[in-house]
Design a protein around this motif. Structure first.
Motif, mmCIF file in Angstrom:
data_model
loop_
_atom_site.group_PDB
_atom_site.id
_atom_site.type_symbol
_atom_site.label_atom_id
_atom_site.label_comp_id
_atom_site.label_asym_id
_atom_site.label_seq_id
_atom_site.Cartn_x
_atom_site.Cartn_y
_atom_site.Cartn_z
ATOM 1 N N PHE A 153 -47.409 38.218 32.121
ATOM 2 C CA PHE A 153 -47.909 38.648 33.426
ATOM 3 C C PHE A 153 -48.422 37.497 34.284
ATOM 4 C CE2 PHE A 153 -47.855 42.552 31.038
ATOM 5 C CZ PHE A 153 -47.519 43.512 31.975
ATOM 6 N N SER A 154 -48.178 36.260 33.841
ATOM 7 C CA SER A 154 -48.666 35.076 34.580
ATOM 8 C C SER A 154 -50.130 35.258 34.965
ATOM 9 C CB SER A 154 -47.818 34.846 35.839
ATOM 10 O OG SER A 154 -46.464 34.639 35.500
ATOM 11 N N PHE A 155 -50.908 35.719 34.003
ATOM 12 C CA PHE A 155 -52.308 36.052 34.272
ATOM 13 C C PHE A 155 -53.137 34.792 34.515
ATOM 14 C CE2 PHE A 155 -56.631 36.830 32.438
ATOM 15 C CZ PHE A 155 -57.102 37.593 33.496
ATOM 16 N N ILE A 156 -53.896 34.819 35.603
ATOM 17 C CA ILE A 156 -54.814 33.720 35.934
ATOM 18 C C ILE A 156 -56.219 34.309 36.061
ATOM 19 C CG2 ILE A 156 -55.437 31.924 37.586
ATOM 20 C CD1 ILE A 156 -52.509 31.804 38.419
ATOM 21 N N PRO A 157 -57.123 33.988 35.135
ATOM 22 C CA PRO A 157 -58.480 34.543 35.223
ATOM 23 C C PRO A 157 -59.296 33.867 36.318
ATOM 24 C CG PRO A 157 -58.314 33.047 33.365
ATOM 25 C CD PRO A 157 -56.936 33.150 33.945
ATOM 26 N N GLU A 158 -60.058 34.659 37.048
ATOM 27 C CA GLU A 158 -60.989 34.144 38.047
ATOM 28 C C GLU A 158 -62.427 34.251 37.552
ATOM 29 O OE1 GLU A 158 -60.115 36.526 41.440
ATOM 30 O OE2 GLU A 158 -58.312 35.410 41.959
ATOM 31 N N TYR A 159 -62.732 35.369 36.909
ATOM 32 C CA TYR A 159 -64.047 35.575 36.306
ATOM 33 C C TYR A 159 -63.843 35.978 34.856
ATOM 34 C CZ TYR A 159 -65.904 35.735 41.063
ATOM 35 O OH TYR A 159 -66.243 35.434 42.356
ATOM 36 N N ILE A 160 -64.536 35.302 33.959
ATOM 37 C CA ILE A 160 -64.457 35.587 32.535
ATOM 38 C C ILE A 160 -65.818 36.074 32.062
ATOM 39 C CG2 ILE A 160 -64.053 34.619 30.231
ATOM 40 C CD1 ILE A 160 -62.221 32.555 31.519
ATOM 41 N N GLU A 161 -65.861 37.342 31.640
ATOM 42 C CA GLU A 161 -67.098 37.951 31.156
ATOM 43 C C GLU A 161 -68.272 37.660 32.107
ATOM 44 O OE1 GLU A 161 -67.768 37.043 27.048
ATOM 45 O OE2 GLU A 161 -65.932 38.039 26.401
ATOM 46 N N ARG A 162 -68.093 38.041 33.353
ATOM 47 C CA ARG A 162 -69.103 37.814 34.392
ATOM 48 C C ARG A 162 -70.035 39.018 34.483
ATOM 49 N NH1 ARG A 162 -72.611 36.361 37.689
ATOM 50 N NH2 ARG A 162 -72.186 35.006 39.466
ATOM 51 N N ARG A 163 -71.307 38.785 34.243
ATOM 52 C CA ARG A 163 -72.289 39.865 34.361
ATOM 53 C C ARG A 163 -72.507 40.205 35.827
ATOM 54 N NH1 ARG A 163 -76.106 36.640 30.223
ATOM 55 N NH2 ARG A 163 -74.931 37.119 28.317
ATOM 56 N N MET A 164 -72.604 41.508 36.097
ATOM 57 C CA MET A 164 -72.797 41.943 37.476
ATOM 58 C C MET A 164 -73.428 43.325 37.468
ATOM 59 S SD MET A 164 -68.758 42.655 38.424
ATOM 60 C CE MET A 164 -68.289 40.978 38.031
ATOM 61 N N TYR A 165 -73.769 43.809 38.652
ATOM 62 C CA TYR A 165 -74.375 45.133 38.755
ATOM 63 C C TYR A 165 -73.929 45.795 40.044
ATOM 64 C CZ TYR A 165 -77.559 43.071 42.183
ATOM 65 O OH TYR A 165 -78.061 42.441 43.287
ATOM 66 N N HIS A 166 -74.075 47.110 40.096
ATOM 67 C CA HIS A 166 -73.745 47.841 41.318
ATOM 68 C C HIS A 166 -75.003 47.906 42.174
ATOM 69 C CE1 HIS A 166 -72.231 50.688 44.163
ATOM 70 N NE2 HIS A 166 -71.072 50.796 43.525
ATOM 71 N N PRO A 167 -74.982 47.314 43.361
ATOM 72 C CA PRO A 167 -76.202 47.246 44.181
ATOM 73 C C PRO A 167 -76.678 48.590 44.711
ATOM 74 C CG PRO A 167 -74.312 46.362 45.375
ATOM 75 C CD PRO A 167 -73.861 46.598 43.982
ATOM 76 N N LYS A 168 -75.821 49.601 44.723
ATOM 77 C CA LYS A 168 -76.225 50.927 45.193
ATOM 78 C C LYS A 168 -76.592 51.844 44.028
ATOM 79 C CE LYS A 168 -74.627 55.044 47.669
ATOM 80 N NZ LYS A 168 -73.502 55.669 48.443
ATOM 81 N N PHE A 169 -75.727 51.926 43.035
ATOM 82 C CA PHE A 169 -75.938 52.878 41.942
ATOM 83 C C PHE A 169 -76.778 52.299 40.801
ATOM 84 C CE2 PHE A 169 -72.227 54.568 44.118
ATOM 85 C CZ PHE A 169 -72.534 55.918 44.170
ATOM 86 N N ALA B 188 -67.605 45.997 40.465
ATOM 87 C CA ALA B 188 -67.105 44.658 40.780
ATOM 88 C C ALA B 188 -66.790 44.502 42.256
ATOM 89 C CB ALA B 188 -65.868 44.358 39.937
ATOM 90 N N ASN B 189 -66.220 45.529 42.863
ATOM 91 C CA ASN B 189 -65.919 45.436 44.299
ATOM 92 C C ASN B 189 -67.185 45.437 45.141
ATOM 93 O OD1 ASN B 189 -63.130 45.154 44.291
ATOM 94 N ND2 ASN B 189 -62.765 47.354 44.171
ATOM 95 N N ALA B 190 -68.169 46.271 44.774
ATOM 96 C CA ALA B 190 -69.437 46.293 45.518
ATOM 97 C C ALA B 190 -70.182 44.979 45.333
ATOM 98 C CB ALA B 190 -70.296 47.467 45.060
ATOM 99 N N TRP B 191 -70.226 44.502 44.104
ATOM 100 C CA TRP B 191 -70.906 43.232 43.803
ATOM 101 C C TRP B 191 -70.200 42.070 44.489
ATOM 102 C CZ3 TRP B 191 -68.939 38.979 41.116
ATOM 103 C CH2 TRP B 191 -69.872 38.034 40.687
ATOM 104 N N GLY B 192 -68.873 42.069 44.425
ATOM 105 C CA GLY B 192 -68.113 40.975 45.031
ATOM 106 C C GLY B 192 -68.267 40.931 46.536
ATOM 107 N N LEU B 193 -68.310 42.099 47.163
ATOM 108 C CA LEU B 193 -68.438 42.153 48.618
ATOM 109 C C LEU B 193 -69.805 41.674 49.070
ATOM 110 C CD1 LEU B 193 -67.265 43.093 51.362
ATOM 111 C CD2 LEU B 193 -68.274 45.341 50.896
ATOM 112 N N ILE B 194 -70.850 42.106 48.367
ATOM 113 C CA ILE B 194 -72.217 41.819 48.801
ATOM 114 C C ILE B 194 -72.727 40.479 48.271
ATOM 115 C CG2 ILE B 194 -74.616 42.617 48.635
ATOM 116 C CD1 ILE B 194 -73.521 45.470 48.616
ATOM 117 N N VAL B 195 -72.423 40.186 47.001
ATOM 118 C CA VAL B 195 -73.013 39.008 46.362
ATOM 119 C C VAL B 195 -72.096 37.795 46.450
ATOM 120 C CG1 VAL B 195 -73.980 38.095 44.214
ATOM 121 C CG2 VAL B 195 -74.310 40.503 44.805
ATOM 122 N N GLU B 196 -70.827 37.981 46.084
ATOM 123 C CA GLU B 196 -69.908 36.850 45.989
ATOM 124 C C GLU B 196 -69.069 36.630 47.243
ATOM 125 O OE1 GLU B 196 -68.905 34.661 42.843
ATOM 126 O OE2 GLU B 196 -71.031 34.973 43.192
#
Length: 213
Positions: free
Chosen positions: A93-109, A154-162
């Motif tokens: 799949f020509s996989f390229i990792p961007e985040y490996i075991e990255r801790r995160m949280y949902h800022p709303k829930f 991940a999408n909520a965290w990525g949008l707000i934090v990263e």
């Protein structure tokens, strides 16, 4: 965002410390939510503990492969097949990792987790951003709940934090196997599983509030 997420491996506890003066907030992990709601569980016997420890070990092996620190040819006989399995997936799949075991949280829930991988795959010439959870056991329906919760987090965290821009689309469970083969299974029925996870989160918090379970 001034919030700081921390994780205690011994207690498997995530805490979120903000810029206020109150104590850090303990927030549940995705797996804890699913388990507390009664949607997934297991007997903690010696066999299960052994399988869990094996799974943790093999997760570390895949990290070392992604970081180019080892290859399957460097592994002992017991682990080599799993290493070949993961390397085959990466190549296919020509996989390229961007985040490996990255801790995160949902800022709303306000739940937390550590997705195994966020990265890109290529299928028939099309590159897409995906979230992958690596498994060594057998498929279970609750995995779809886990993947749905991870994607929203991940999408909520990525949008707000990263501020990483491109949202995650597909989510997959990657089952690596001792014989060198693998299964790459897409998440099914995202919205149904996301709604179910939200219900599980409410149930888990209600049970904790009322000291049940």
């Amino acid at each position: 965002m001034d919030d700081k997420l921390s994780f205690d491996e011994n207690s498997h506890r995530y805490t979120l410390a903000g810029k206020g003066f109150g104590p850090p907030l303990v927030i549940p992990s995705v797996s804890q939510v699913i388990s507390r709601a009664g949607l997934y569980g297991y007997a903690k016997n010696d066999k299960m503990v052994g399988l869990m420890n094996k799974g943790v070990h093999l997760h570390k092996v895949t990290v070392l492969i992604d970081e180019k620190m080892v290859a399957s040819t460097d592994l002992d006989e017991e682990d080599a097949g799993y290493g070949v399995s993961y390397e085959s997936f990466v190549k296919d799949f020509s996989f390229i990792p961007e985040y490996i075991e990255r801790r995160m949280y949902h800022p709303k829930f306000l739940y937390a987790g550590t997705p195994d991988r966020i990265g890109t795959i290529e299928v028939t010439g099309e590159i897409s951003r995906v979230l992958i959870d690596i498994k060594t056991g057998k498929p279970h329906p609750a995995t779809n709940l886990q993947l749905a919760a991870y994607r929203e987090m991940a999408n909520a965290w990525g949008l707000i934090v990263e501020n990483y821009g491109v949202p995650i689309g597909g989510c997959y469970a990657l089952y690596i196997q001792a014989d060198g083969d693998y299964k790459f299974i897409p998440m099914a029925d995202f919205y149904d599983n996301w709604l179910t996870f939200q219900s599980a989160l409410r149930i888990a918090r209600w049970k904790e509030k009322n000291s049940i379970g």
